[in-house]
Write an enzyme that holds these catalytic residues in place. Structure first.
Site, mmCIF file in Angstrom:
data_model
loop_
_atom_site.group_PDB
_atom_site.id
_atom_site.type_symbol
_atom_site.label_atom_id
_atom_site.label_comp_id
_atom_site.label_asym_id
_atom_site.label_seq_id
_atom_site.Cartn_x
_atom_site.Cartn_y
_atom_site.Cartn_z
ATOM 1 N N THR A 177 -1.116 2.064 -2.225
ATOM 2 C CA THR A 177 -2.091 1.025 -1.876
ATOM 3 C C THR A 177 -1.456 0.056 -0.884
ATOM 4 O O THR A 177 -0.430 0.368 -0.275
ATOM 5 C CB THR A 177 -2.614 0.300 -3.142
ATOM 6 O OG1 THR A 177 -3.750 -0.492 -2.801
ATOM 7 C CG2 THR A 177 -1.566 -0.598 -3.788
ATOM 8 N N ASN A 178 -2.050 -1.111 -0.689
ATOM 9 C CA ASN A 178 -1.469 -2.147 0.170
ATOM 10 C C ASN A 178 -1.841 -3.502 -0.428
ATOM 11 O O ASN A 178 -2.540 -3.566 -1.438
ATOM 12 C CB ASN A 178 -1.975 -1.995 1.615
ATOM 13 C CG ASN A 178 -3.475 -2.100 1.688
ATOM 14 O OD1 ASN A 178 -4.039 -3.153 1.441
ATOM 15 N ND2 ASN A 178 -4.125 -0.987 1.983
ATOM 16 N N ALA A 179 -1.362 -4.573 0.235
ATOM 17 C CA ALA A 179 -1.459 -5.905 -0.375
ATOM 18 C C ALA A 179 -2.735 -6.662 -0.023
ATOM 19 O O ALA A 179 -2.810 -7.876 -0.228
ATOM 20 C CB ALA A 179 -0.242 -6.730 0.032
ATOM 21 N N ALA A 189 -8.876 -2.897 3.894
ATOM 22 C CA ALA A 189 -7.662 -2.193 4.327
ATOM 23 C C ALA A 189 -7.579 -0.895 3.511
ATOM 24 O O ALA A 189 -6.817 -0.802 2.552
ATOM 25 C CB ALA A 189 -6.428 -3.066 4.093
#
Ligand code: C5P
Length: 212
Positions: A22-24, A89
């Site tokens: 995943t990402n932040a 995102a």
């Protein structure tokens, strides 16, 4: 008044039942843009990955987990909308195989083969017809050039450029470019204020313009 689709937050691509890529992304910019659009009297549908942020209660929120689910939900909603703001995102890679059991450590390196996931905005962009699309590009270098290339690839009408410091932060600094690569505006400050300023550009360039 317009019906606006917002993609927001990160997506997750599972490797096994408990681990994921995943990402932040926090979903804060998505929530702030939704607030700005509602304040102008628009209807907002949000397709969102897992986030802790609270979206305005007046929005319809469609929760998703993976990039494929985000795309499927957007393909369902987008035909009923006037435009889309792609502030999510989405995770760009998935593992070739998802293990049904938790991958056990065995003291050896673990090699993962990653496959690209679909690009949500680009897929919607290919079939947008009279609808408008605004993309967000997070760039660390050659910001204008890279963002313009993405704008063209993804058939966007406007691209909002921000840097990696935007991720999971309260503040943001953005530039807005049009399809000809012109710099239309630059804004910085708390995300709610920046989102309202960005939305004003969308309102003036893409919404009011088409209502005439
Ligand atoms: O990640 P990237 O910089 O290419 O993102 C640019 C735009 O494309 C953003 O609006 C983002 O929401 C969208 N995007 C997408 N699906 C992906 C990757 C990015 O919709 N798989």
């Amino acid at each position: 008044m317009a019906h606006i689709l917002l993609t927001s937050g990160p997506t997750r691509q599972y490797l096994d039942p408990v681990r994921y890529l995943t990402n932040a992304s926090s979903g804060r910019m998505g929530a702030a843009l939704a607030t700005a659009a509602l304040a102008q009297g628009h209807t907002v549908s949000i397709v969102s990955g897992p986030v802790e942020v609270d979206y305005p209660t007046e929005c319809t929120v469609i929760p998703v987990v993976t990039t494929e689910e985000m795309l499927a939900a957007c393909q369902e909603v987008f035909p009923k909308c006037d435009g889309c703001i792609g502030v999510a995102a989405p995770c760009d890679y998935r593992t070739e195989k998802v293990s049904t059991e938790k991958i056990a450590k065995n003291g050896e390196p673990l090699f993962l083969k990653l496959i690209e996931t679909p690009d949500v905005v680009a897929t919607l962009g290919r079939r947008k017809e009279q609808r408008w699309i605004v993309g967000f590009a997070l760039e660390t270098n050659d910001q204008r050039l890279r963002a313009l290339a993405k704008l063209e690839q993804k058939c966007c009408d406007l691209m909002v450029i921000n840097g990696p410091e935007a991720m999971h932060a309260a503040d943001n600094r953005v530039s807005v470019i049009d399809a000809a690569g012109n710099l239309l505006a630059e804004f910085s400050g708390p995300k709610p204020r920046v989102a309202a300023e960005v939305f004003d550009v969308i309102q003036n360039r893409l919404i009011t313009h088409r209502e005439r």
